[in-house]
Write an enzyme that holds these catalytic residues in place. Structure first.
Site, mmCIF file in Angstrom:
data_model
loop_
_atom_site.group_PDB
_atom_site.id
_atom_site.type_symbol
_atom_site.label_atom_id
_atom_site.label_comp_id
_atom_site.label_asym_id
_atom_site.label_seq_id
_atom_site.Cartn_x
_atom_site.Cartn_y
_atom_site.Cartn_z
ATOM 1 N N SER A 46 -6.707 -27.617 8.626
ATOM 2 C CA SER A 46 -6.255 -26.432 7.886
ATOM 3 C C SER A 46 -4.809 -26.057 8.162
ATOM 4 C CB SER A 46 -7.150 -25.232 8.214
ATOM 5 O OG SER A 46 -7.136 -24.962 9.605
ATOM 6 N N ASP A 267 -4.716 -14.760 10.276
ATOM 7 C CA ASP A 267 -6.099 -14.328 10.121
ATOM 8 C C ASP A 267 -6.947 -14.513 11.381
ATOM 9 O OD1 ASP A 267 -6.264 -17.057 10.233
ATOM 10 O OD2 ASP A 267 -7.171 -17.325 8.255
ATOM 11 N N HIS A 270 -5.289 -18.941 11.848
ATOM 12 C CA HIS A 270 -4.139 -19.697 11.351
ATOM 13 C C HIS A 270 -2.856 -18.881 11.487
ATOM 14 C CE1 HIS A 270 -7.761 -20.964 9.015
ATOM 15 N NE2 HIS A 270 -7.321 -22.154 9.411
#
Length: 304
Positions: A46, A267, A270
């Protein structure tokens, strides 16, 4: 810059990036005017995914607001408020933002000649079968680094008609390997796996990443960036700009901080675009990479 020989004169220039905590630099010289790379090819999770996870699973929160609000002003599948490290590197090289490999109808093999991203949010280095054997479940995706290598080989078959053509394409490509492997540890810890068991997996994760790197080198890659761990810093390295805490992604109705650029965490999982930009500048102009990307470009131009 020196090159070393691997496997019968296969050249490889691997930049090991030890992303440590440095003082913030005001060096804005992040444009590699030489345009020494014609393409960026990315593997990872991610921290690098530019949209693959959404095209594989509609469960991804990264395709919902407020993700993407800072730069794109809409969600793009990136798990941040804006651009990622790969985006800043592409911009510095004068290349378009790197498209995801999966699911975009308007992306063809012709587009991939300037870049392709195989990274998937939640991806692990180890195959799912190995994780399951150790009692570890990946709740996000069954994509591993091996899966991404398979996609990479499939992509090459559409781009080049011969081995020599593929080698030439890869020779002029910058390969980003990650970050990958973090989720092999994140998921076990998330579900309460004992630390000793997680530690026992480290050699297997490292060997798996190394094997895939060697395969990409054998196919013709010469310049590979292999990231280390992320740094910390900024106004708040613990408090997230959005979301309800660690391991809780940001959702449409969650409160968002007024200025994400003062946070390192977007968040709780990340980094923010500001954090990614800070890291990217250290890779492009130094000191987070030896040689840094601009210096590497200068070397390549001088040897052409």
């Amino acid at each position: 810059m020196e090159r070393f020989h691997l496997n019968n004169a296969t050249f490889a220039c691997i930049i090991f990036l030890f992303l440590l905590l440095f003082s913030s630099s005001n060096n804005n010289n992040n444009i590699c005017e030489a345009k020494c790379f014609k393409s960026i090819i990315s593997f990872g999770d991610s921290l690098t995914d530019t949209g693959n996870i959404f095209n594989l699973s509609e469960k991804s929160e990264c395709w919902l607001k407020p993700y993407g609000e800072t730069f794109f002003h809409q969600p793009t599948g990136r798990c941040s408020d804006g651009r990622l490290i790969i985006d800043f590197i592409a911009e510095s090289l004068g290349l378009p933002l790197v498209p995801p490999y999966i699911g975009r109808e308007n992306v063809t093999s012709i587009n991939f000649r300037q870049g392709v991203n195989f990274a998937v949010a939640g991806a692990t280095a180890l195959n799912q079968s190995i994780l399951e054997e150790n009692g570890i479940h990946n709740p996000q995706t069954n994509v591993s680094l091996g899966t991404q290598l398979t996609w990479f080989r499939e992509m090459l078959s559409t781009l080049c008609q011969s081995t020599s053509e593929c080698k030439d394409f890869l020779k002029n490509s910058l390969i980003l390997f990650g970050e990958i492997g973090g989720n092999d540890y994140n998921f076990p810890f998330l579900f309460g796996t004992p630390t000793q068991m997680v530690q026992s997996m480290v050699p297997l994760v490292i060997n798996t990443i190394g094997q895939v790197i060697n395969e990409v080198i054998e196919l013709g890659a010469e310049t590979i960036i292999v990231p280390g761990n992320l740094p910390i810093g900024f106004k708040s390295a613990i408090v997230a700009c959005c979301g309800k805490g660690p391991n809780q992604p940001c959702r449409p109705n969650d409160h968002v901080c007024d200025d994400p650029s003062t946070f390192v965490s977007w968040d709780g999982l990340h980094p923010t675009e500001a954090a990614y930009k800070w890291i990217a500048q250290g890779l492009i102009s130094g000191p987070f990479a030896i040689p840094h990307i601009n210096g590497l470009c200068n070397f390549r131009v001088s040897t052409i």
